[in-house]
Design an enzyme around this catalytic site. Sequence first.
Site, PDB file in Angstrom:
ATOM      1  N   HIS A   1     -22.448  17.759  19.325  1.00  0.00           N
ATOM      2  CA  HIS A   1     -22.172  19.181  19.128  1.00  0.00           C
ATOM      3  C   HIS A   1     -22.354  19.610  17.680  1.00  0.00           C
ATOM      4  O   HIS A   1     -21.952  20.705  17.309  1.00  0.00           O
ATOM      5  CB  HIS A   1     -20.753  19.501  19.624  1.00  0.00           C
ATOM      6  CG  HIS A   1     -20.598  19.240  21.093  1.00  0.00           C
ATOM      7  ND1 HIS A   1     -20.844  20.193  22.057  1.00  0.00           N
ATOM      8  CD2 HIS A   1     -20.289  18.106  21.764  1.00  0.00           C
ATOM      9  CE1 HIS A   1     -20.666  19.658  23.262  1.00  0.00           C
ATOM     10  NE2 HIS A   1     -20.333  18.386  23.101  1.00  0.00           N
TER      11      HIS A   1
ATOM     12  N   GLU B   1     -17.689  -2.428   2.678  1.00  0.00           N
ATOM     13  CA  GLU B   1     -16.945  -3.400   1.869  1.00  0.00           C
ATOM     14  C   GLU B   1     -17.653  -4.747   1.753  1.00  0.00           C
ATOM     15  O   GLU B   1     -17.657  -5.346   0.685  1.00  0.00           O
ATOM     16  CB  GLU B   1     -15.527  -3.582   2.437  1.00  0.00           C
ATOM     17  CG  GLU B   1     -14.692  -2.325   2.294  1.00  0.00           C
ATOM     18  CD  GLU B   1     -13.259  -2.518   2.738  1.00  0.00           C
ATOM     19  OE1 GLU B   1     -12.551  -3.343   2.160  1.00  0.00           O
ATOM     20  OE2 GLU B   1     -12.837  -1.832   3.699  1.00  0.00           O
TER      21      GLU B   1
ATOM     22  N   THR C   1       0.839  -1.213   0.000  1.00  0.00           N
ATOM     23  CA  THR C   1       0.000   0.000   0.000  1.00  0.00           C
ATOM     24  C   THR C   1       0.866   1.252   0.000  1.00  0.00           C
ATOM     25  O   THR C   1       1.746   1.409   0.872  1.00  0.00           O
ATOM     26  CB  THR C   1      -0.955  -0.047   1.211  1.00  0.00           C
ATOM     27  OG1 THR C   1      -1.824  -1.161   0.994  1.00  0.00           O
ATOM     28  CG2 THR C   1      -1.770   1.217   1.353  1.00  0.00           C
TER      29      THR C   1
ATOM     30  N   LYS D   1      -6.622   1.359  -7.171  1.00  0.00           N
ATOM     31  CA  LYS D   1      -5.188   1.091  -7.013  1.00  0.00           C
ATOM     32  C   LYS D   1      -4.534   0.878  -8.390  1.00  0.00           C
ATOM     33  O   LYS D   1      -3.427   1.359  -8.639  1.00  0.00           O
ATOM     34  CB  LYS D   1      -4.963  -0.113  -6.096  1.00  0.00           C
ATOM     35  CG  LYS D   1      -5.260   0.198  -4.611  1.00  0.00           C
ATOM     36  CD  LYS D   1      -4.971  -0.983  -3.694  1.00  0.00           C
ATOM     37  CE  LYS D   1      -5.229  -0.618  -2.235  1.00  0.00           C
ATOM     38  NZ  LYS D   1      -5.079  -1.710  -1.289  1.00  0.00           N
TER      39      LYS D   1
HETATM   40  O1  PA5 Z   1     -10.233  -3.658   3.048  1.00  0.00           O
HETATM   41  C1  PA5 Z   1      -9.446  -3.416   2.143  1.00  0.00           C
HETATM   42  O2  PA5 Z   1      -9.211  -4.205   1.211  1.00  0.00           O
HETATM   43  C2  PA5 Z   1      -8.710  -2.115   2.155  1.00  0.00           C
HETATM   44  O3  PA5 Z   1      -9.239  -1.241   3.121  1.00  0.00           O
HETATM   45  C3  PA5 Z   1      -7.209  -2.357   2.374  1.00  0.00           C
HETATM   46  O4  PA5 Z   1      -6.977  -2.852   3.677  1.00  0.00           O
HETATM   47  C4  PA5 Z   1      -6.432  -1.058   2.135  1.00  0.00           C
HETATM   48  O5  PA5 Z   1      -6.614  -0.646   0.803  1.00  0.00           O
HETATM   49  C5  PA5 Z   1      -4.949  -1.191   2.422  1.00  0.00           C
HETATM   50  O6  PA5 Z   1      -4.405  -2.330   1.811  1.00  0.00           O
HETATM   51  P1  PA5 Z   1      -3.462  -3.261   2.689  1.00  0.00           P
HETATM   52  O7  PA5 Z   1      -4.335  -3.719   3.825  1.00  0.00           O
HETATM   53  O8  PA5 Z   1      -3.056  -4.383   1.821  1.00  0.00           O
HETATM   54  O9  PA5 Z   1      -2.341  -2.407   3.147  1.00  0.00           O
END
Ligand code: PA5
Length: 361
Positions: free
Chosen positions: A262, A246, A114, A356
């Site tokens: 607030h 997700e 990442t 990405k």
């Molecule tokens: O849930 C996910 O797939 C994302 O939130 C990833 O965790 C995020 O993009 C970061 O990637 P990584 O966990 O491989 O560092």
Amino acid sequence: MASAQRPSDAADLGPVSVGEFDSEDHFAMAASLADQLEEGWKAARDDLRAFKPPVDRPDGVVVCGMGGSAIGADVVRVCMPGLTVPFEVVRAYDLPAWVSPRTLVVAVSYSGNTEETLACADDAFGRGCRPVCVATGGALGALARKRDRPLVTVPPGMQPRAALGYLATSLAATLDWAGLVGEFAPQVAEAAEIVRSMAAELHPAVPDEANPAKPLARRLHGHVALIYGAGVTAPAARRWKGQINENGKAPAFFAEFPELNHNEIVGWTGDPALARTMHVVLLVDPWASERIARRIDYTAEHLSGRTAGVDVVTAAGESPFARVCSVITMGDFVSLYLAVLSGVDPTPVAAIEELKRHLRS
Ligand code: PA5
């Protein structure tokens, strides 16, 4: 997936046959949290044993990570009452200005690839810090090996968010190794016991009347979920939001007490029709202060009748880690039942992967 028939909203979800929706057995991964906590705690301590902590008495802790790799840090942060130095979770490309060579920096990326987390790791090296890395491998794993830094390895083949137990205990073990906190093992043991029994109760084979995650998912379905937490349940609120996004592929938002009192409560008063498109879930910690409890009671009263509904989910257990993990477990299952209700596969996150790819190109 395309041929799967989604259960009707009105019908009892009943014992759900999730196989047709759940291509990678995400339900089983949610149910594995207890095992992950136990295994992750032990494996991380083994990984770290060969190394000496980078500094004797760190002036603070910074954990950098994104999304599913960062949430474990929020969870661990609220479970370390003995911690006497600042603990910041960084979801960005740079470390905060106060970070010095005396700071314990931990870079966490499930994939190890990442870009924000890699940039923070570079920043840490540039400032003379000696970071600890947590990853399945990838570029972060390679960097740790090249620079002879501790690498806590987590098992591959999962979605980062499904590896929360491994990631959270890797961090807890790192703080323990660095001499920053007291005994954490009892918190792991209690959390594992509670989430193991919750996973049995919330299993797809358990019908609605005995499985609180199913009716709650149905009440949320078709609404925008607003998840409110406080103290120990604040990271759980963030986790619920992420899991609904997700796994459930639905919009959701979170906020924290007392700050939401607030500003956010005023937002419910201007457009009654808009307010009724939203469903609120209050994540309540029975150990919260009387002042927070009074705010939550008032807010529940203020919102019922204005919104589509208000649900309360109460944390179980005594230790902070057990309490936060219990609320997280309920949210994880609710998010998976939301996926079932919408007829979507909880595992793939095409929108994240597409972004990405776009950024790499
Ligand atoms: O849930 C996910 O797939 C994302 O939130 C990833 O965790 C995020 O993009 C970061 O990637 P990584 O966990 O491989 O560092």
